[in-house]
Motif scaffolding. Structure first.
Motif, short mmCIF file in Angstrom:
data_model
loop_
_atom_site.label_atom_id
_atom_site.label_comp_id
_atom_site.label_asym_id
_atom_site.label_seq_id
_atom_site.Cartn_x
_atom_site.Cartn_y
_atom_site.Cartn_z
N GLU A 1 29.66 -9.76 29.30
CA GLU A 1 30.35 -7.88 28.32
C GLU A 1 29.13 -7.61 27.30
N SER A 2 27.76 -8.50 27.97
CA SER A 2 26.46 -8.26 27.47
C SER A 2 25.75 -6.92 28.00
N SER A 3 26.10 -5.58 27.58
CA SER A 3 25.07 -4.74 28.16
C SER A 3 24.24 -3.89 27.19
N MET A 4 22.96 -3.62 28.36
CA MET A 4 22.12 -2.56 27.40
C MET A 4 21.30 -1.97 28.52
N LEU A 5 21.52 -2.27 29.51
CA LEU A 5 21.09 -1.09 30.53
C LEU A 5 21.95 -0.09 31.47
N VAL B 1 17.55 -3.78 20.47
CA VAL B 1 16.82 -3.04 21.87
C VAL B 1 16.84 -1.59 22.46
N ARG B 2 15.41 -0.98 22.21
CA ARG B 2 15.94 0.16 22.66
C ARG B 2 14.97 -0.16 24.58
N LEU B 3 15.27 0.67 24.92
CA LEU B 3 14.82 0.89 26.24
C LEU B 3 13.66 2.29 26.77
N GLY B 4 12.47 1.96 26.56
CA GLY B 4 12.20 3.68 27.12
C GLY B 4 11.57 3.27 28.29
N GLU C 1 6.92 5.77 16.24
CA GLU C 1 7.53 5.03 16.60
C GLU C 1 8.38 5.33 18.01
N PRO C 2 9.41 3.82 18.29
CA PRO C 2 10.14 4.43 19.31
C PRO C 2 11.57 5.34 19.65
N ALA C 3 11.25 5.82 21.09
CA ALA C 3 12.41 6.76 21.09
C ALA C 3 13.79 7.06 21.25
N ALA C 4 13.43 5.96 22.09
CA ALA C 4 14.71 5.58 23.06
C ALA C 4 16.18 5.16 22.20
N ASP C 5 17.06 5.52 22.27
CA ASP C 5 18.38 5.22 21.90
C ASP C 5 18.98 2.89 21.89
N ALA C 6 18.82 2.97 20.29
CA ALA C 6 19.31 1.88 19.80
C ALA C 6 20.70 1.58 20.29
N VAL C 7 20.63 0.42 21.13
CA VAL C 7 22.08 -0.91 21.83
C VAL C 7 21.78 -2.17 21.24
N THR C 8 23.06 -2.40 20.71
CA THR C 8 22.89 -3.65 19.57
C THR C 8 23.91 -4.75 20.49
#
Length: 371
Positions: A189-193, A221-224, A127-134
């Motif tokens: 205005e879209s941020s996932m990083l 999105v989850r980025l590890g 299972e992915p451990a990184a925090d999620a961004v929608t």
């Protein structure tokens, strides 16, 4: 394991997950399969080649829980070939009495049996451990459609097979290049990083993601550190990040261009498609710029030539510039506008395609040298 499911639903799920399975030589044979697991009325189907993983869940009529791995392409072809309606899948011990098992697949008067692959050899899924961004799925799907097409498919230059996602002051930027063309899309205005962060995601994975998102409203999105995971509805796609430094594309983007062509998108697409018929053996399409028309020409030795002239608006020096017609069409097709602009410096410098009045997307294209 035993369940019932509508043929089309099961076929679509097998097809989607199976796109991550691999038949490449030198890999584990079990990677040519998909893992199917039934718990209650939920069927989970997973395909992976260790670089890319696609997992889908669908609702079925579950009768007996269980899990197995079956050949992805074979089972997918079987299900698609069955008559419309409910399909029954049953995993049971083989009648040979040798301790092996068989999966029966039946619908109407059709019945197949398939020998499963070794489930013990199938890679464990974490299972992915990184925090999620929608993020809004529609905006991401549109950006992927515009950018992924410029990524390389040549594994010899792995860095160019990826799409760069980089944090900008006002949002997110996506960049791809195969060294012949470059696509840049900004998502304000879209941020996932985080600030200054950038990642390199395989173009193949993002192409599959675009296909899988469908009509979903949001994308999680989850980025590890080494992996990116995307979830849309009941579908999850995971991929390893590419290691390496993406080329400094900013050096290719001059601040201004002295020559500007504005032309109808439908008109230029149709003209290129017609002229392209004579552009054989990598023959480029030549564009003669000047006045209130643009002339397109393809000349193939010992075959023939094609010429077409269409109305346009042009400001700048008269010149003839040539492009790979497939790359040129791909760039124009990616633009969401009625009119497109082609900005140039001279016949041997990169040209930039944009939608008229739009600044959030550009497609830079290297010209072709012609006699």
């Amino acid at each position: 394991m035993k369940f019932r499911c509508e043929r089309d639903v099961l076929a679509d799920a097998l097809g989607s997950a199976g796109r991550a399975a691999t038949n490449r030589t030198g890999t584990l044979p079990v990677l040519a399969g998909v893992r199917m697991e039934v718990v209650g009325d939920t069927l989970t189907i997973t395909g992976t080649d260790l670089e890319l993983t696609i997992r889908l869940t669908i609702e079925v009529g579950g009768e007996r829980d269980g899990a197995t791995v079956v050949p992805a392409r074979l089972v997918g072809d079987i299900v698609k070939a069955l008559p419309a309606g409910a399909v029954e899948v049953d995993l049971a011990d083989s009648a040979a009495g040798d301790g092996s098992s068989e999966m029966s697949i039946s619908a109407g008067r059709s019945q197949f049996s398939v020998r499963p692959l070794s489930i013990d050899d199938y890679p464990a899924q974490s299972e992915p451990a990184a925090d999620a961004v929608t993020l809004p799925a529609a905006a991401m799907a549109d950006a992927l459609r515009q950018v992924v097409r410029a990524a390389s498919t040549d594994d010899a230059r792995a860095v160019l097979t990826g799409v760069l996602l980089a944090a900008e002051d006002d949002g997110l930027r996506m960049v791809a290049t195969d060294s012949y063309r470059l696509a840049v899309r900004d998502l304000p205005e879209s941020s996932m990083l985080g600030s200054g962060q950038k990642v390199l995601i395989p173009g193949r994975a993002l192409s599959e993601l675009q296909r899988l998102m469908g009509n979903e409203e949001s994308l999680m999105v989850r980025l590890g550190e080494r992996e990116a995971t995307f979830e849309a509805g009941s579908t999850r796609l995971s991929t390893r990040l590419i290691e390496g430094e993406f080329p400094n594309y900013r050096n290719l983007l001059p601040s201004s261009y002295p020559n500007l062509l504005t032309i109808s998108k439908p008109a230029i697409i149709e003209a290129i498609r017609r002229v392209k018929i004579l552009a054989q053996d990598s023959t480029p399409v030549r564009m003669t710029l000047g006045g209130d028309t643009v002339q397109l020409e393809a000349i193939t030795q010992d075959v023939g030539n094609a010429v077409e002239e269409i109305d346009a608006q042009y400001e700048g020096a008269e010149m003839t510039v040539a492009f790979n017609p497939d790359y040129l069409l791909a760039g124009i097709d990616a633009i969401d506008a009625d009119d497109v602009t082609l900005a140039t410096m001279d016949p041997m410098k990169p040209a930039v395609l944009r939608g008229a009045g739009q600044d959030d997307y550009l497609y830079l294209l290297m010209p072709v040298r012609v006699p």
